[in-house]
Design a protein around this motif. Sequence first.
Motif, PDB file in Angstrom:
ATOM      1  N   THR A 118      -7.934  -1.684 -26.903  1.00 45.18           N
ATOM      2  CA  THR A 118      -7.002  -2.777 -26.614  1.00 45.18           C
ATOM      3  C   THR A 118      -6.256  -2.532 -25.309  1.00 45.18           C
ATOM      4  OG1 THR A 118      -6.708  -3.204 -28.985  1.00 45.18           O
ATOM      5  CG2 THR A 118      -5.039  -4.078 -27.495  1.00 45.18           C
ATOM      6  N   LEU A 119      -5.853  -1.298 -25.068  1.00 45.17           N
ATOM      7  CA  LEU A 119      -5.148  -0.975 -23.823  1.00 45.17           C
ATOM      8  C   LEU A 119      -6.058  -1.160 -22.607  1.00 45.17           C
ATOM      9  CD1 LEU A 119      -3.158   2.215 -24.924  1.00 45.17           C
ATOM     10  CD2 LEU A 119      -2.280  -0.109 -24.576  1.00 45.17           C
ATOM     11  N   VAL A 120      -7.320  -0.784 -22.751  1.00 46.71           N
ATOM     12  CA  VAL A 120      -8.268  -0.976 -21.648  1.00 46.71           C
ATOM     13  C   VAL A 120      -8.491  -2.465 -21.398  1.00 46.71           C
ATOM     14  CG1 VAL A 120     -10.654  -0.612 -20.905  1.00 46.71           C
ATOM     15  CG2 VAL A 120      -9.399   1.243 -22.016  1.00 46.71           C
ATOM     16  N   VAL A 121      -8.618  -3.233 -22.472  1.00 48.85           N
ATOM     17  CA  VAL A 121      -8.784  -4.682 -22.340  1.00 48.85           C
ATOM     18  C   VAL A 121      -7.567  -5.294 -21.652  1.00 48.85           C
ATOM     19  CG1 VAL A 121      -8.944  -6.850 -23.627  1.00 48.85           C
ATOM     20  CG2 VAL A 121     -10.367  -4.902 -24.283  1.00 48.85           C
ATOM     21  N   LEU A 122      -6.379  -4.827 -22.008  1.00 48.39           N
ATOM     22  CA  LEU A 122      -5.159  -5.302 -21.350  1.00 48.39           C
ATOM     23  C   LEU A 122      -5.221  -5.038 -19.847  1.00 48.39           C
ATOM     24  CD1 LEU A 122      -2.234  -6.355 -21.304  1.00 48.39           C
ATOM     25  CD2 LEU A 122      -1.483  -4.036 -21.906  1.00 48.39           C
ATOM     26  N   GLY A 123      -5.668  -3.848 -19.473  1.00 46.90           N
ATOM     27  CA  GLY A 123      -5.785  -3.528 -18.055  1.00 46.90           C
ATOM     28  C   GLY A 123      -6.772  -4.429 -17.334  1.00 46.90           C
ATOM     29  N   PHE A 125      -7.639  -7.508 -18.204  1.00 47.02           N
ATOM     30  CA  PHE A 125      -7.069  -8.849 -18.107  1.00 47.02           C
ATOM     31  C   PHE A 125      -5.970  -8.916 -17.047  1.00 47.02           C
ATOM     32  CE2 PHE A 125      -8.348  -9.980 -22.715  1.00 47.02           C
ATOM     33  CZ  PHE A 125      -9.520 -10.559 -22.263  1.00 47.02           C
ATOM     34  N   LEU A 126      -5.141  -7.882 -16.980  1.00 52.36           N
ATOM     35  CA  LEU A 126      -4.081  -7.865 -15.969  1.00 52.36           C
ATOM     36  C   LEU A 126      -4.671  -7.886 -14.560  1.00 52.36           C
ATOM     37  CD1 LEU A 126      -1.553  -5.285 -17.485  1.00 52.36           C
ATOM     38  CD2 LEU A 126      -1.237  -7.760 -17.262  1.00 52.36           C
ATOM     39  N   LEU A 127      -5.751  -7.154 -14.367  1.00 51.59           N
ATOM     40  CA  LEU A 127      -6.410  -7.151 -13.064  1.00 51.59           C
ATOM     41  C   LEU A 127      -6.924  -8.541 -12.709  1.00 51.59           C
ATOM     42  CD1 LEU A 127      -7.615  -5.709 -10.600  1.00 51.59           C
ATOM     43  CD2 LEU A 127      -9.618  -5.159 -12.007  1.00 51.59           C
ATOM     44  N   ARG A 128      -7.544  -9.220 -13.681  1.00 49.45           N
ATOM     45  CA  ARG A 128      -8.082 -10.561 -13.424  1.00 49.45           C
ATOM     46  C   ARG A 128      -6.964 -11.559 -13.128  1.00 49.45           C
ATOM     47  NH1 ARG A 128     -12.257  -7.791 -14.745  1.00 49.45           N
ATOM     48  NH2 ARG A 128     -14.317  -8.775 -14.858  1.00 49.45           N
ATOM     49  N   PHE A 129      -5.901 -11.511 -13.905  1.00 53.99           N
ATOM     50  CA  PHE A 129      -4.814 -12.471 -13.689  1.00 53.99           C
ATOM     51  C   PHE A 129      -4.062 -12.186 -12.392  1.00 53.99           C
ATOM     52  CE2 PHE A 129      -5.335 -13.627 -18.173  1.00 53.99           C
ATOM     53  CZ  PHE A 129      -5.167 -14.998 -18.094  1.00 53.99           C
ATOM     54  N   ASN A 130      -4.037 -10.949 -11.973  1.00 52.69           N
ATOM     55  CA  ASN A 130      -3.431 -10.636 -10.686  1.00 52.69           C
ATOM     56  C   ASN A 130      -4.228 -11.275  -9.548  1.00 52.69           C
ATOM     57  OD1 ASN A 130      -3.242  -8.342  -8.237  1.00 52.69           O
ATOM     58  ND2 ASN A 130      -1.310  -8.834  -9.241  1.00 52.69           N
ATOM     59  N   LEU A 131      -5.547 -11.240  -9.660  1.00 53.68           N
ATOM     60  CA  LEU A 131      -6.395 -11.897  -8.661  1.00 53.68           C
ATOM     61  C   LEU A 131      -6.187 -13.408  -8.684  1.00 53.68           C
ATOM     62  CD1 LEU A 131      -9.739  -9.917  -9.157  1.00 53.68           C
ATOM     63  CD2 LEU A 131      -8.060  -9.637  -7.329  1.00 53.68           C
ATOM     64  N   LEU A 211       1.571 -10.820 -15.698  1.00 54.83           N
ATOM     65  CA  LEU A 211       1.954 -10.263 -17.001  1.00 54.83           C
ATOM     66  C   LEU A 211       1.844 -11.291 -18.117  1.00 54.83           C
ATOM     67  CD1 LEU A 211       5.031  -8.092 -15.943  1.00 54.83           C
ATOM     68  CD2 LEU A 211       2.808  -7.275 -16.748  1.00 54.83           C
ATOM     69  N   ILE A 212       2.305 -12.507 -17.873  1.00 52.80           N
ATOM     70  CA  ILE A 212       2.270 -13.509 -18.941  1.00 52.80           C
ATOM     71  C   ILE A 212       0.827 -13.874 -19.291  1.00 52.80           C
ATOM     72  CG2 ILE A 212       2.348 -15.623 -17.529  1.00 52.80           C
ATOM     73  CD1 ILE A 212       4.377 -16.733 -19.516  1.00 52.80           C
ATOM     74  N   GLY A 213      -0.049 -13.891 -18.296  1.00 52.03           N
ATOM     75  CA  GLY A 213      -1.453 -14.184 -18.565  1.00 52.03           C
ATOM     76  C   GLY A 213      -2.166 -13.024 -19.224  1.00 52.03           C
ATOM     77  N   GLY A 214      -1.997 -11.819 -18.680  1.00 52.85           N
ATOM     78  CA  GLY A 214      -2.701 -10.656 -19.209  1.00 52.85           C
ATOM     79  C   GLY A 214      -2.288 -10.307 -20.628  1.00 52.85           C
ATOM     80  N   ILE A 215      -0.988 -10.333 -20.898  1.00 53.25           N
ATOM     81  CA  ILE A 215      -0.502  -9.988 -22.240  1.00 53.25           C
ATOM     82  C   ILE A 215      -0.934 -11.035 -23.259  1.00 53.25           C
ATOM     83  CG2 ILE A 215       1.563  -9.660 -23.652  1.00 53.25           C
ATOM     84  CD1 ILE A 215       2.934  -8.491 -21.176  1.00 53.25           C
ATOM     85  N   THR A 216      -0.821 -12.315 -22.901  1.00 52.25           N
ATOM     86  CA  THR A 216      -1.214 -13.377 -23.835  1.00 52.25           C
ATOM     87  C   THR A 216      -2.706 -13.332 -24.135  1.00 52.25           C
ATOM     88  OG1 THR A 216       0.545 -14.787 -22.930  1.00 52.25           O
ATOM     89  CG2 THR A 216      -1.135 -15.853 -24.276  1.00 52.25           C
ATOM     90  N   ALA A 217      -3.527 -13.122 -23.116  1.00 51.49           N
ATOM     91  CA  ALA A 217      -4.975 -13.039 -23.331  1.00 51.49           C
ATOM     92  C   ALA A 217      -5.332 -11.850 -24.219  1.00 51.49           C
ATOM     93  CB  ALA A 217      -5.693 -12.932 -21.989  1.00 51.49           C
ATOM     94  N   THR A 218      -4.636 -10.735 -24.036  1.00 58.53           N
ATOM     95  CA  THR A 218      -4.899  -9.556 -24.864  1.00 58.53           C
ATOM     96  C   THR A 218      -4.503  -9.798 -26.315  1.00 58.53           C
ATOM     97  OG1 THR A 218      -4.486  -8.128 -22.947  1.00 58.53           O
ATOM     98  CG2 THR A 218      -4.471  -7.091 -25.121  1.00 58.53           C
ATOM     99  N   LEU A 219      -3.349 -10.429 -26.528  1.00 56.56           N
ATOM    100  CA  LEU A 219      -2.930 -10.746 -27.893  1.00 56.56           C
ATOM    101  C   LEU A 219      -3.905 -11.717 -28.553  1.00 56.56           C
ATOM    102  CD1 LEU A 219       0.946 -11.091 -27.463  1.00 56.56           C
ATOM    103  CD2 LEU A 219      -0.319  -9.232 -28.563  1.00 56.56           C
ATOM    104  N   SER A 220      -4.428 -12.661 -27.780  1.00 56.03           N
ATOM    105  CA  SER A 220      -5.438 -13.577 -28.313  1.00 56.03           C
ATOM    106  C   SER A 220      -6.668 -12.796 -28.762  1.00 56.03           C
ATOM    107  CB  SER A 220      -5.822 -14.603 -27.242  1.00 56.03           C
ATOM    108  OG  SER A 220      -6.938 -15.372 -27.651  1.00 56.03           O
TER     109      SER A 220
END
Length: 372
Positions: A118-123, A125-131, A211-220
């Motif tokens: 889950t932590l790796v997935v969060l990372g 997603f955060l990378l993608r949303f930052n782009l 952050l709002i995109g990466g965290i929400t996508a990970t929780l989903s």
Amino acid sequence: MSTKSPTQSSARTGTSATRSVPASSALSQNGFSQNGLSQNGLRQCLRVAGGGTLGFIISQLMGWNYGVFFTVFPMFLLGLVPVLNGSIIRQFLSNVSLNVLEVSLVVGLLKHMPVVMTLVVLGLFLLRFNLMAKGPLFLFGANGVLTLSILLHFASYPSVDLSDLLASNLMASVLAVFIAMLMYTLFPDREPRQPPPRGSKSTAQIRHETLIGGITATLSFVVFQVLDLRGSLSAQMATILILFTLGYFGAQVSAAKRAVGTLLGCNLALVMQLALYTQSHHFVLVILLYWLGLMLFAREHILEGGGSGIGFGGLTTMGILFGQSLGPQQDLVYSALYRFSSMSIALIGTLSVMICLHYLLNRWEPTRLLEK
């Protein structure tokens, strides 16, 4: 390709066509006029409907698994991006190649360690949303978030053949590019599309959107894993697509439109099944009705400005329902009702998470949005 107008426009603006992706108003430049669709808008409708139909035809004739990939990917590439150039193609194909590597490593090495996974997935997603928040590589990030979310979810099930899943995704992505090239050759724009004005974002806004995109996508992703929602592809896609607005207030509007589009798509699919009834084995009739449905939603999609709204919600719903086969032996009534109800619950849950994150991030100076 013989698409003279988009190519000339992108050549003059460099990567501006790619930078135009985040703004929904810029996604379909010159797509509509006061009296309805412009010439460019009509041709984009034909490209979206034709591309989605061709992907459906090929997947059905070849009998490939995961037909949803083959129906939805052409819509994504032709509907959310108003031009096709080298930068767009490179982003699209490089993303799918990276997704195959990421899913193989994450699932293969971390499947037995859910917390670490889950932590790796969060990372990721955060990378993608930052782009996406920064702009120039929005398509790379958006396609990565959507595809990665779906692949990771399905790949976690022991009964799923991982190599078949990844091969189907890779094949569908490559096919989508060739379909897009064909559609631009058959239906090129009549006029060059004007690049949108470039917006500027503060560092705090980029952090907030990331952050709002990466965290929400990970929780989903976590919720769909824990609740074992394998058959809720529409709901899972909906929770990701509304995040493309990169903010809570935009997601509110997108979620409402997405719900309406999904409801209309489900109802239209039901009407089509009633019209076909026992004649669904006549493939030509299925293709004709499917194309007409895609044209209807493609027109609405262009008139809305090209974002993830009612039209695109209807398009993807049709693609998912038809991609998972349409026939008299299938209870499409249950399938459509289940998709709409699960998607509605998923959207409400996603918005609830986003509003909490929005206010929490605004309480911290480095991620606070400036009030307008």
